[in-house]
Design a protein around this motif. Structure first.
Motif, PDB file in Angstrom:
ATOM      1  N   TRP A 299       3.640  13.630  -4.460  1.00 13.53           N
ATOM      2  CA  TRP A 299       3.544  12.259  -4.496  1.00 13.53           C
ATOM      3  C   TRP A 299       4.768  11.735  -4.045  1.00 13.53           C
ATOM      4  O   TRP A 299       5.742  12.424  -3.892  1.00 13.53           O
ATOM      5  CB  TRP A 299       3.296  11.555  -5.923  1.00 13.53           C
ATOM      6  CG  TRP A 299       4.266  12.098  -6.892  1.00 13.53           C
ATOM      7  CD1 TRP A 299       4.740  13.236  -7.351  1.00 13.53           C
ATOM      8  CD2 TRP A 299       4.895  10.825  -7.809  1.00 13.53           C
ATOM      9  NE1 TRP A 299       5.620  13.161  -8.398  1.00 13.53           N
ATOM     10  CE2 TRP A 299       5.546  11.849  -8.742  1.00 13.53           C
ATOM     11  CE3 TRP A 299       4.845   9.631  -7.904  1.00 13.53           C
ATOM     12  CZ2 TRP A 299       6.367  11.224  -9.578  1.00 13.53           C
ATOM     13  CZ3 TRP A 299       5.413   9.186  -8.962  1.00 13.53           C
ATOM     14  CH2 TRP A 299       6.321   9.941  -9.799  1.00 13.53           C
ATOM     15  N   THR A 300       4.316  10.191  -3.468  1.00 12.58           N
ATOM     16  CA  THR A 300       5.467   9.396  -2.951  1.00 12.58           C
ATOM     17  C   THR A 300       5.255   8.135  -3.635  1.00 12.58           C
ATOM     18  O   THR A 300       4.363   7.783  -4.289  1.00 12.58           O
ATOM     19  CB  THR A 300       5.699   9.460  -1.371  1.00 12.58           C
ATOM     20  OG1 THR A 300       6.913   8.900  -1.033  1.00 12.58           O
ATOM     21  CG2 THR A 300       4.608   8.908  -0.738  1.00 12.58           C
TER      22      THR A 300
ATOM     23  N   LEU B 117       3.505   6.864   4.785  1.00 11.45           N
ATOM     24  CA  LEU B 117       2.480   7.683   4.514  1.00 11.45           C
ATOM     25  C   LEU B 117       2.500   8.949   5.636  1.00 11.45           C
ATOM     26  O   LEU B 117       2.031   9.997   5.309  1.00 11.45           O
ATOM     27  CB  LEU B 117       1.206   6.881   4.639  1.00 11.45           C
ATOM     28  CG  LEU B 117      -0.281   7.796   4.486  1.00 11.45           C
ATOM     29  CD1 LEU B 117      -0.281   8.325   3.007  1.00 11.45           C
ATOM     30  CD2 LEU B 117      -1.376   7.069   4.570  1.00 11.45           C
TER      31      LEU B 117
ATOM     32  N   PHE C  82       4.825  11.209   4.790  1.00 10.50           N
ATOM     33  CA  PHE C  82       4.446  12.070   3.593  1.00 10.50           C
ATOM     34  C   PHE C  82       3.463  13.360   4.265  1.00 10.50           C
ATOM     35  O   PHE C  82       3.705  14.317   3.676  1.00 10.50           O
ATOM     36  CB  PHE C  82       3.961  11.202   2.535  1.00 10.50           C
ATOM     37  CG  PHE C  82       3.360  11.994   1.125  1.00 10.50           C
ATOM     38  CD1 PHE C  82       4.233  12.429   0.397  1.00 10.50           C
ATOM     39  CD2 PHE C  82       1.992  11.679   1.060  1.00 10.50           C
ATOM     40  CE1 PHE C  82       3.715  13.114  -0.963  1.00 10.50           C
ATOM     41  CE2 PHE C  82       1.305  12.262  -0.260  1.00 10.50           C
ATOM     42  CZ  PHE C  82       2.234  13.107  -1.253  1.00 10.50           C
TER      43      PHE C  82
ATOM     44  N   ALA D 101      -0.155   8.277  -3.341  1.00  9.63           N
ATOM     45  CA  ALA D 101       1.080   7.385  -3.050  1.00  9.63           C
ATOM     46  C   ALA D 101       0.842   6.075  -3.451  1.00  9.63           C
ATOM     47  O   ALA D 101       1.678   5.288  -3.395  1.00  9.63           O
ATOM     48  CB  ALA D 101       0.856   7.849  -1.390  1.00  9.63           C
TER      49      ALA D 101
END
Length: 461
Positions: A260-261, A277, A280, A296
């Protein structure tokens, strides 16, 4: 020893103690004694009674009747002026609670509509691509609403998992969902690895040190590896992520359950959100192991960029009916007027005398203050609802009280409900509006509501 000491038991100057057969004879009215066995005063002890008035005994002809109050005064002085009714309002202008009104045991409370939480979760899921999972964020006591009741309501509304910040918060949710469906997002120390593993929950990991500490667990801990793509807070560096992901997944004590971020400006900067995004997904493409569940989006990201939802979204503020159009606010914050008074032009109110009456004003004191979540920045700012009307907040916010100008609220009285957040008749004050008056955000408004505020949970469809 001690030549001057008397023998034990001796109560006089000489001789031993008397035996029982040597009792003293009873004193009679012998020579020099009166009939009551008391000796008369010695002549040299008698007082000189020269000039003393004779004692007046009962029956003495000189006995005078006792003076009885003001009977000797003239009638006008004896009775005084006729008594008057007290004024309708005392000199301070205070007003009292209406007779017969029942008192509540709590003077400040939050009404939490769990039905609104469920409905909001359904609405959020309806906005996202089909199959997207919702992690309901219930940290900080469910944003001030009550973590456990809110978690129940969120699951009923379709949430497939829960997210919290601490191990203690995770423990409160035990039994509501499968432990692995609870994500602990906050930063942990390596020394907490044992306690984290014991929860059975998914653990957010941002560093190699924590990953290695968890790897020593006797059971495999589900790990969500966080990657920093621009938030600059938690998360490993993008270049470190592929190797760390492989280490986590191949360890005997951990497995990679998710990656995740976190978006930094998804509410206002679409370009930056897009770059985050993209970074990521680029990092994930270099993994040699499966990334697990990818997520995210926070609430703003899910609202503004539903196409960025990936496998799941983490929504907090929106499930409580804030910062998402069309959702239902789940919380109303209320208190009561405990004091009313009328002040004249020039009078001041509150610490620092920050407010001065421009004319005759009815001032209501409400039993809620900054200890309960009303920020001091609200001094002379914003409104509170009383009897369906907006009453300006005047003066400084105290720890336990605020003051309102209720001059334009007909019939306002002690015991009336004061609504700080929520609806009263046709008027509504939202948490977002309160945030503007407080120079903050709705998140802080809700999570600042203190423990003295009673939470009253109900469910409305």
């Amino acid at each position: 020893m001690g030549g001057g000491r008397r023998p034990e038991g001796c109560t006089h100057g000489g001789g031993g103690p008397r035996g029982a057969h040597e009792r003293r004879p009873a004193r009679g009215a012998g020579a020099g004694e009166r009939r009551d066995r008391r000796r008369p005063f010695r002549d040299h002890r008698r007082l000189d009674r020269t000039g003393f008035r004779p004692v007046l005994r009962r029956g003495d002809r000189r006995l005078r009747a006792r003076s009885r109050g003001a009977a000797h005064l003239p009638a006008a002085r004896r009775f005084g002026p006729a008594r008057r009714r007290p004024p309708a309002r005392d000199p301070a202008g205070d007003e009292r609670l209406a007779g017969g009104r029942s008192l509540t045991t709590s003077l400040r409370w939050a009404e939490v509509d769990l039905g609104a939480v469920s409905a909001n979760c359904e609405r959020i899921l309806g906005h996202l691509p089909r199959g997207t999972r919702l992690l309901a964020v219930v940290k900080a006591g469910g944003y001030g609403h009550g973590a456990v009741p809110v978690a129940h309501a969120a699951v009923e509304g379709g949430a497939s998992g829960l997210a919290v910040a601490t191990l203690e918060e995770a423990a409160q949710l035990r039994g509501l969902v499968d432990p692995e469906q609870i994500l602990v997002m906050g930063g942990l120390l390596p020394e907490q690895a044992g306690a984290a593993a014991a929860t059975g929950c998914s653990i957010g990991v941002s560093s190699r040190e924590l990953a290695e500490a968890l790897a020593r667990s006797s059971t495999r801990v589900p790990v969500h590896l966080k990657i920093d793509t621009g938030m600059g807070r938690f998360g490993c560096a993008p270049e470190e992520a592929p190797g760390l992901a492989q280490q986590i997944d191949e360890s005997r004590g951990t497995r990679l359950a998710g990656t995740w971020t976190h978006f930094a400006k998804s509410e206002s900067d679409a370009a930056m959100t897009g770059r985050q995004l993209e970074l990521f997904l680029d990092v994930l493409s270099r993994f040699d192991v499966g990334p697990g569940m990818r997520h995210a989006c926070n609430s703003a990201g899910a609202l503004n960029h539903p196409d960025f939802a990936l496998d799941a979204v983490r929504c907090g503020i929106s499930i409580y009916g804030c910062e998402w159009p069309g959702t239902r606010p789940a919380l109303a914050l209320r208190s009561v007027i405990t004091h009313l008074k009328t002040v004249e032009k020039g009078a001041t109110v509150g610490y620092g005398s920050l407010w001065t009456a421009s004319g005759t004003t009815r001032v209501a004191t409400v039993a809620v203050g900054y200890a309960d979540g009303v920020h001091r920045a609200r001094a002379n700012r914003g409104h509170v609802l009383v009897r369906g009307r907006r009453a300006p907040l005047i003066g400084m916010v105290s720890m336990d009280a605020i003051t309102l100008d209720v001059s334009d609220v007909p019939g306002a009285k002690v015991g009336d409900v004061a609504t700080l957040i929520g609806q009263d008749r046709d008027e509504v004050i939202t948490a977002e509006e309160v945030a503007q008056w407080s120079n903050t955000i709705s998140y802080e408004v809700l999570t600042s509501i203190g423990p003295r505020v009673e939470r009253r949970h109900s469910t409305h469809p």
